[in-house]
Design a protein around this motif. Structure first.
Motif, PDB file in Angstrom:
ATOM      1  N   ILE A  95      46.556  16.667  63.941  1.00 28.62           N
ATOM      2  CA  ILE A  95      45.443  16.202  64.774  1.00 28.62           C
ATOM      3  C   ILE A  95      44.234  15.914  63.892  1.00 28.62           C
ATOM      4  N   TYR A  96      43.929  16.815  62.987  1.00 32.06           N
ATOM      5  CA  TYR A  96      42.818  16.604  62.050  1.00 32.06           C
ATOM      6  C   TYR A  96      43.037  15.335  61.226  1.00 32.06           C
ATOM      7  N   LEU A  97      44.269  15.156  60.728  1.00 33.14           N
ATOM      8  CA  LEU A  97      44.587  13.977  59.918  1.00 33.14           C
ATOM      9  C   LEU A  97      44.451  12.696  60.734  1.00 33.14           C
ATOM     10  N   GLY A  98      44.847  12.736  61.994  1.00 32.36           N
ATOM     11  CA  GLY A  98      44.675  11.578  62.870  1.00 32.36           C
ATOM     12  C   GLY A  98      43.211  11.226  63.058  1.00 32.36           C
ATOM     13  N   VAL A  99      42.370  12.240  63.221  1.00 29.92           N
ATOM     14  CA  VAL A  99      40.928  12.006  63.350  1.00 29.92           C
ATOM     15  C   VAL A  99      40.390  11.367  62.063  1.00 29.92           C
ATOM     16  N   MET A 100      40.829  11.864  60.918  1.00 35.46           N
ATOM     17  CA  MET A 100      40.384  11.293  59.638  1.00 35.46           C
ATOM     18  C   MET A 100      40.867   9.850  59.479  1.00 35.46           C
ATOM     19  N   LEU A 101      42.073   9.570  59.939  1.00 39.23           N
ATOM     20  CA  LEU A 101      42.602   8.209  59.893  1.00 39.23           C
ATOM     21  C   LEU A 101      41.732   7.264  60.714  1.00 39.23           C
ATOM     22  N   PHE A 102      41.388   7.667  61.929  1.00 43.50           N
ATOM     23  CA  PHE A 102      40.564   6.809  62.773  1.00 43.50           C
ATOM     24  C   PHE A 102      39.146   6.697  62.222  1.00 43.50           C
ATOM     25  N   PHE A 103      38.645   7.730  61.577  1.00 39.80           N
ATOM     26  CA  PHE A 103      37.333   7.646  60.945  1.00 39.80           C
ATOM     27  C   PHE A 103      37.348   6.609  59.817  1.00 39.80           C
ATOM     28  N   ASN A 104      38.410   6.598  59.018  1.00 35.28           N
ATOM     29  CA  ASN A 104      38.537   5.603  57.956  1.00 35.28           C
ATOM     30  C   ASN A 104      38.672   4.204  58.535  1.00 35.28           C
ATOM     31  N   LEU A 105      39.420   4.057  59.609  1.00 36.83           N
ATOM     32  CA  LEU A 105      39.524   2.748  60.252  1.00 36.83           C
ATOM     33  C   LEU A 105      38.168   2.293  60.762  1.00 36.83           C
ATOM     34  N   TYR A 106      37.415   3.210  61.314  1.00 37.32           N
ATOM     35  CA  TYR A 106      36.061   2.883  61.766  1.00 37.32           C
ATOM     36  C   TYR A 106      35.229   2.353  60.593  1.00 37.32           C
ATOM     37  N   LEU A 107      35.327   3.017  59.431  1.00 30.02           N
ATOM     38  CA  LEU A 107      34.578   2.556  58.258  1.00 30.02           C
ATOM     39  C   LEU A 107      35.028   1.161  57.812  1.00 30.02           C
ATOM     40  N   PHE A 108      36.346   0.918  57.847  1.00 31.51           N
ATOM     41  CA  PHE A 108      36.856  -0.413  57.488  1.00 31.51           C
ATOM     42  C   PHE A 108      36.301  -1.478  58.438  1.00 31.51           C
ATOM     43  N   PHE A 109      36.376  -1.222  59.736  1.00 31.92           N
ATOM     44  CA  PHE A 109      35.905  -2.211  60.709  1.00 31.92           C
ATOM     45  C   PHE A 109      34.394  -2.400  60.616  1.00 31.92           C
ATOM     46  N   ARG A 110      33.681  -1.340  60.396  1.00 34.41           N
ATOM     47  CA  ARG A 110      32.225  -1.440  60.260  1.00 34.41           C
ATOM     48  C   ARG A 110      31.855  -2.256  59.009  1.00 34.41           C
ATOM     49  N   GLY A 111      32.515  -1.981  57.894  1.00 33.10           N
ATOM     50  CA  GLY A 111      32.257  -2.746  56.671  1.00 33.10           C
ATOM     51  C   GLY A 111      32.595  -4.215  56.849  1.00 33.10           C
ATOM     52  N   ARG A 112      33.676  -4.474  57.542  1.00 31.62           N
ATOM     53  CA  ARG A 112      34.080  -5.864  57.796  1.00 31.62           C
ATOM     54  C   ARG A 112      33.050  -6.580  58.666  1.00 31.62           C
ATOM     55  N   ARG A 113      32.559  -5.896  59.699  1.00 33.95           N
ATOM     56  CA  ARG A 113      31.557  -6.503  60.584  1.00 33.95           C
ATOM     57  C   ARG A 113      30.268  -6.806  59.820  1.00 33.95           C
ATOM     58  N   VAL A 114      29.823  -5.870  58.977  1.00 38.09           N
ATOM     59  CA  VAL A 114      28.605  -6.082  58.188  1.00 38.09           C
ATOM     60  C   VAL A 114      28.787  -7.252  57.223  1.00 38.09           C
ATOM     61  N   ALA A 115      29.948  -7.341  56.591  1.00 36.19           N
ATOM     62  CA  ALA A 115      30.212  -8.444  55.660  1.00 36.19           C
ATOM     63  C   ALA A 115      30.192  -9.780  56.384  1.00 36.19           C
ATOM     64  N   ARG A 116      30.748  -9.823  57.573  1.00 35.41           N
ATOM     65  CA  ARG A 116      30.747 -11.083  58.336  1.00 35.41           C
ATOM     66  C   ARG A 116      29.343 -11.463  58.791  1.00 35.41           C
TER      67      ARG A 116
END
Length: 126
Positions: A95-116
């Motif tokens: 469960i902890y690892l899943g939360v960390m996975l989604f946190f990393n995905l959030y960072l990827f999507f946020r970085g992508r949005r800022v770059a665009r």
């Protein structure tokens, strides 16, 4: 003298959490390169270097947490307790690892949005 299953639980727990962490990190960062290339406008060298740094941090954070919560406080006396303790420990870690996975995905999507947004602002006349 009663036999304790605690050491056996550790022998099962450690390889499992290491394997699960490796699998999640490998999957996340293999697919995360696409996001990093987009964030860094196709600059492969900096995108791959950043991915490796994120991956190293992911391993350190998650394996450190897995080792930190490893301790089994009760004496495990039979196979039933062994399964219950392991399912509790491994399930909680997953469960902890899943939360960390989604946190990393959030960072990827946020970085992508800022770059665009930056790319769009540069295209505007003015």
């Amino acid at each position: 003298m009663e036999r304790s299953f605690n050491f056996l639980a550790y022998l099962i727990y450690l390889p499992l959490v290491i394997l699960v962490t490796w699998y999640v990190a490998r999957t996340l960062f293999k697919n995360g390169r696409v996001f990093m290339l987009d964030i860094f406008n196709g600059k492969t060298e900096i995108a791959f270097a950043t991915t490796r740094l994120f991956e190293t941090g992911f391993y350190l954070l998650n394996l450190g947490f897995a080792f930190w919560i490893m301790n089994i406080y009760n004496n495990v006396e039979d196979n039933t307790q062994l399964l219950e303790v392991l399912s509790h420990k491994i399930g909680g870690f997953c469960i902890y690892l899943g939360v960390m996975l989604f946190f990393n995905l959030y960072l990827f999507f946020r970085g992508r949005r800022v770059a665009r947004e930056r790319a769009r602002m540069q295209e505007l006349p003015g």
